[in-house]
Design a protein around this motif. Structure first.
Motif, PDB file in Angstrom:
ATOM      1  N   UNK A 156       0.936  -1.238  -0.162  1.00 53.08           N
ATOM      2  CA  UNK A 156      -0.105   0.066  -0.094  1.00 53.08           C
ATOM      3  C   UNK A 156       0.739   1.057   0.015  1.00 53.08           C
ATOM      4  N   UNK A 157       0.375   2.235  -0.800  1.00 53.64           N
ATOM      5  CA  UNK A 157       1.143   3.540  -0.913  1.00 53.64           C
ATOM      6  C   UNK A 157      -0.090   4.729  -1.205  1.00 53.64           C
ATOM      7  N   UNK A 158       0.204   5.615  -0.074  1.00 51.42           N
ATOM      8  CA  UNK A 158      -0.967   6.811  -0.366  1.00 51.42           C
ATOM      9  C   UNK A 158      -0.314   7.564  -1.506  1.00 51.42           C
ATOM     10  N   UNK A 159      -1.199   8.224  -2.091  1.00 53.35           N
ATOM     11  CA  UNK A 159      -1.087   9.114  -3.079  1.00 53.35           C
ATOM     12  C   UNK A 159      -1.410  10.590  -2.686  1.00 53.35           C
ATOM     13  N   UNK A 160      -2.739  10.534  -2.063  1.00 53.82           N
ATOM     14  CA  UNK A 160      -2.983  11.750  -1.363  1.00 53.82           C
ATOM     15  C   UNK A 160      -4.120  11.366  -0.340  1.00 53.82           C
ATOM     16  N   UNK A 161      -3.890  11.501   0.828  1.00 55.56           N
ATOM     17  CA  UNK A 161      -4.801  11.340   1.987  1.00 55.56           C
ATOM     18  C   UNK A 161      -5.405  12.627   2.781  1.00 55.56           C
ATOM     19  N   UNK A 162      -4.833  13.985   2.321  1.00 54.10           N
ATOM     20  CA  UNK A 162      -5.321  15.005   3.147  1.00 54.10           C
ATOM     21  C   UNK A 162      -6.168  16.108   2.299  1.00 54.10           C
ATOM     22  N   UNK A 163      -6.673  15.608   1.335  1.00 52.91           N
ATOM     23  CA  UNK A 163      -7.683  16.603   0.648  1.00 52.91           C
ATOM     24  C   UNK A 163      -8.935  16.420   1.199  1.00 52.91           C
ATOM     25  N   UNK A 164      -9.193  17.065   2.504  1.00 50.78           N
ATOM     26  CA  UNK A 164     -10.342  17.078   3.256  1.00 50.78           C
ATOM     27  C   UNK A 164     -11.319  17.995   2.649  1.00 50.78           C
ATOM     28  N   UNK A 165     -10.880  19.032   2.093  1.00 54.41           N
ATOM     29  CA  UNK A 165     -12.103  19.770   1.505  1.00 54.41           C
ATOM     30  C   UNK A 165     -12.723  19.180   0.213  1.00 54.41           C
ATOM     31  N   UNK A 166     -12.215  18.487  -0.231  1.00 55.94           N
ATOM     32  CA  UNK A 166     -12.979  17.646  -1.497  1.00 55.94           C
ATOM     33  C   UNK A 166     -13.208  16.261  -0.949  1.00 55.94           C
ATOM     34  N   UNK A 167     -13.023  15.729  -0.120  1.00 52.68           N
ATOM     35  CA  UNK A 167     -13.062  14.287   0.665  1.00 52.68           C
ATOM     36  C   UNK A 167     -12.703  13.489  -0.301  1.00 52.68           C
ATOM     37  N   UNK A 168     -11.589  13.676  -0.871  1.00 51.28           N
ATOM     38  CA  UNK A 168     -10.926  12.523  -1.774  1.00 51.28           C
ATOM     39  C   UNK A 168      -9.734  11.931  -1.213  1.00 51.28           C
ATOM     40  N   UNK A 169      -9.618  10.596  -1.453  1.00 50.34           N
ATOM     41  CA  UNK A 169      -8.512   9.683  -1.204  1.00 50.34           C
ATOM     42  C   UNK A 169      -8.096   9.096  -2.363  1.00 50.34           C
ATOM     43  N   UNK A 170      -6.648   8.912  -2.453  1.00 43.18           N
ATOM     44  CA  UNK A 170      -6.117   8.116  -3.629  1.00 43.18           C
ATOM     45  C   UNK A 170      -4.815   7.527  -3.165  1.00 43.18           C
ATOM     46  N   UNK A 171      -4.948   6.159  -3.592  1.00 43.02           N
ATOM     47  CA  UNK A 171      -3.831   5.235  -3.207  1.00 43.02           C
ATOM     48  C   UNK A 171      -3.393   4.278  -4.040  1.00 43.02           C
ATOM     49  N   UNK A 172      -2.268   3.635  -3.820  1.00 40.67           N
ATOM     50  CA  UNK A 172      -1.729   2.506  -4.808  1.00 40.67           C
ATOM     51  C   UNK A 172      -1.605   1.384  -3.877  1.00 40.67           C
ATOM     52  N   UNK A 173      -2.349   0.337  -4.380  1.00 40.26           N
ATOM     53  CA  UNK A 173      -2.154  -1.116  -4.357  1.00 40.26           C
ATOM     54  C   UNK A 173      -1.081  -1.634  -4.980  1.00 40.26           C
ATOM     55  N   UNK A 174      -0.280  -2.698  -4.462  1.00 38.03           N
ATOM     56  CA  UNK A 174       0.936  -3.061  -4.783  1.00 38.03           C
ATOM     57  C   UNK A 174       1.042  -4.706  -4.728  1.00 38.03           C
ATOM     58  N   UNK A 175       1.336  -5.391  -5.780  1.00 42.77           N
ATOM     59  CA  UNK A 175       1.825  -6.746  -5.613  1.00 42.77           C
ATOM     60  C   UNK A 175       3.186  -6.948  -5.951  1.00 42.77           C
ATOM     61  N   UNK A 176       3.669  -8.256  -6.395  1.00 39.50           N
ATOM     62  CA  UNK A 176       4.864  -8.340  -6.486  1.00 39.50           C
ATOM     63  C   UNK A 176       5.440  -7.940  -7.895  1.00 39.50           C
TER      64      UNK A 176
END
Length: 635
Positions: free
Chosen positions: A534-554
């Motif tokens: 797991x890796x965050x792209x963006x977790x702090x866009x409170x104003x727009x209530x948006x989350x973005x992240x990456x799921x990773x495998x091998x």
């Protein structure tokens, strides 16, 4: 009927193991067993009752006469009474009549090791066998790989009595009927496993199966033991794993059950501060007594061996771990170190897990544990309890609390969603939305959602999209997968007619596609219990209530990019940072019209710009659908 004949299945080694609490296949010795002695067919009976002055087998074969078939107590102080009764056949109905030394009381008890019981409210045991020709060799041979922690684990939780009823006859479906309807449905929707709420015999329907009496008997409500084997067999043949709810935390005080079995506190702890659950008004096992530990671990081994279960979900682990669980001040006694941990229960759980994983490849134990007790799903040699997984109750609570909020206020509560990632890899977590969340005035999952009808269903699609893309295994209670609006009712069927609605059928389509997304993309499961996944792209866009992240495998080329928009506002030209160049290809959109969504989407392929953003060297501009989650891969 012939008189009882002295006979024993126990060796001296069996007895020494039993006394030491190390005999984990007691079901091969205790209980009723169809055997032949001196050329005569009949049944060998054996029961543990050390405080009894006499034990008789009463049944339909001796007119329930307590004087005719009296068992003999062994000479070795094991407290085991035994004997062989010629002529008794499979299907015979029986109980143990026990006279106690303590107060000369006379009780009639169900056999703790009975393989089959009468249909409640009848309470007798039935002589039975476990003969069955399994056809799941392919599943059992591949199970070690299929059930591994780096494989998809998407669980459909089922209460067999209320999943679906026979409409014309207004009755339960049988195990064999479920082997057609349930198996086909689970296969269609793409779940990898089913978890069956307790199938062990229980007297009281409103307990949902969590107040067990027949620990070794699948409930006769739906058929015979072989009928239940047939259901498991069919699930396996369809490539579906079977987890059984297992309840070693407590048992009811019904007169025919384990409570005060031989006139003493045999199975329950004699100190009410440790032996009684004030919440459930039930009795607690004495985890410090060797023979009780052997009984419970034998029971776990039994279901894995004879019913080919692929896992055990252990109920109410927190109530076992803590001496002060749900107790008022002064209602509990600290352990020898002054702490509140139940050291006997901790020791028992470790031994249980060691026994399970030592004896069976490809199975998992799962703890329903609601506190921060450390290392629940870590090996015992590292100091853990030894479970394979643990329910992520904190995630469930925080997430459902967040989704209940009107969308205009969500920007103030983004931490409810992001907090889970601060501890997501401290255990091997399973994300549960279970039966406990859709009863007792909590509303259904859909019923929690704010807004008008469209927004409620969009929120539900978003919740499931967020759940399936969040690290960890998944569990969803029946009915939630198509958006049942009313609370679960154990006495009735799910509201299958709702699938005629485009919104409800859309939810089912979402779950089917999310299961496919989870299974077909290794990045979604290969490292689901590791921070490397797991890796965050963006977790702090409170104003727009948006989350973005990456799921990773091998394989980095299989990474999945996830963006969630928790408001009903369409976000155009929303830029996110990306780790490498190429093109973004959308692989999931919860706002698809097929799901009942509005159809806001992105181009088939989105250009990735060499423009640094979110601390990443590349970025792309997206359209975020309202109350939607979208997923991409980089090609």
């Amino acid at each position: 009927m012939s008189k009882i004949i002295s006979h024993s299945l126990f060796t001296d080694f069996d007895i020494s193991l039993f006394k030491a609490g190390k005999h984990f296949r007691l079901y091969e010795k205790l209980g009723s067993h169809l055997i032949e002695v001196n050329g005569e067919q009949g049944v060998y009976f054996a029961v543990w009752a050390p405080s009894a002055q006499s034990v008789s087998v009463i049944g339909d074969f001796n007119s329930w006469n307590g004087n005719e078939c009296q068992l003999e107590v062994r000479w070795d102080s094991s407290g085991i009474w035994e004997g062989f009764i010629p002529g008794v056949q499979k299907g015979a109905v029986y109980k143990y009549r026990i006279r106690s030394f303590n107060n000369n009381a006379l009780t009639e008890k169900t056999d703790p090791f009975s393989l089959y019981c009468e249909h409640p409210p009848q309470t007798a045991s039935i002589v039975w066998d476990l003969d069955y020709k399994w056809k799941d060799d392919k599943w059992m041979k591949s199970r070690k790989d299929t059930n591994a922690l780096d494989k998809p684990y998407s669980v459909y939780e089922v209460h067999l009595g209320s999943w679906k009823r026979h409409q014309a006859e207004d009755r339960f479906l049988t195990y064999r009927e479920l082997a057609e309807d349930l198996v086909n449905y689970v296969k269609e929707t793409g779940f990898t496993h089913v978890e069956l709420m307790p199938v062990m015999e229980y007297p009281y329907d409103p307990s949902w199966g969590y107040q067990l009496v027949g620990y070794f008997a699948p409930t006769s409500r739906f058929g015979t033991p072989q009928d239940f084997m047939y259901l498991v067999d069919k699930l396996h043949q369809a490539g579906i794993g079977v987890i059984l709810d297992w309840v070693p935390s407590h048992f009811p005080d019904d007169g025919h059950g384990l409570g005060y079995f031989d006139g003493s506190n045999l199975y329950e702890h004699p100190d009410r501060r440790k032996g009684y659950h004030p919440d459930w008004k039930s009795l607690v096992f004495n985890y410090g007594r060797n023979e009780v530990r052997a009984f419970l671990i034998s029971n776990a081994i039994f279901w894995l061996q004879h019913y080919h279960a692929d896992g055990l979900r252990v109920d109410a682990v927190a109530s076992m771990l803590y001496l002060d669980y749900s107790r008022e001040e002064g209602g509990w006694e600290p352990n020898i170190f002054g702490g509140r941990e139940n050291l006997d229960a901790v020791s028992f759980l470790k031994e249980f897990n060691e026994a399970v994983y030592t004896n069976f490849e490809g199975v998992q134990t799962i703890a329903e544990e609601s506190t921060a007790f450390p290392m629940v799903s870590r090996p015992t040699f590292q100091g853990g309890l030894g479970f394979g997984m643990k329910w992520m109750m904190g995630w469930m609570h925080d997430t459902l609390q967040y989704f209940k909020r009107e969308t205009i206020y969500r920007k103030y509560h983004q931490n409810d969603l992001t907090f889970s990632m601060t501890y997501a890899f401290s255990e091997n977590f399973m994300l549960p939305i279970s039966h406990d969340e859709v009863v007792h005035g909590k509303y259904s999952v859909l019923g929690r959602m704010p807004g008008d009808e469209w927004q409620q269903f969009a929120n539900l699609r978003l919740l499931y999209g967020y759940m399936f893309t969040h690290p960890g295994a998944k569990l969803l209670f029946m009915g939630s997968e198509f958006g049942q609006r009313r609370e679960w009712n154990f006495a009735g069927s799910l509201d299958w007619h709702l699938l005629e609605s485009k919104f409800n059928s859309g939810i089912k389509n979402v779950i089917t596609d999310l299961n496919a997304l989870y299974k077909l993309n290794p990045a979604m499961h290969e490292k689901q219990f590791s921070p490397e996944g797991f890796e965050w792209i963006s977790y702090d866009d409170h104003q727009n209530a948006v989350l973005a992240f990456i799921r990773k495998g091998n394989n980095v080329k299989g990474d999945v990019i996830v963006v969630c928009n928790f408001t009903p506002v369409v976000r155009t030209d929303y830029r996110i940072g990306l780790p490498r160049k190429g093109k973004l290809v959308q692989i999931f959109n919860s706002d698809d019209e097929r799901y009942g969504g509005s159809g806001v989407t992105n181009e088939a392929k989105i250009k990735i710009d060499k423009e640094e953003y979110h601390g990443k060297p590349f970025s792309a501009s997206l359209v975020l659908p309202p109350l939607g989650v979208i997923a991409f891969k980089i090609s």
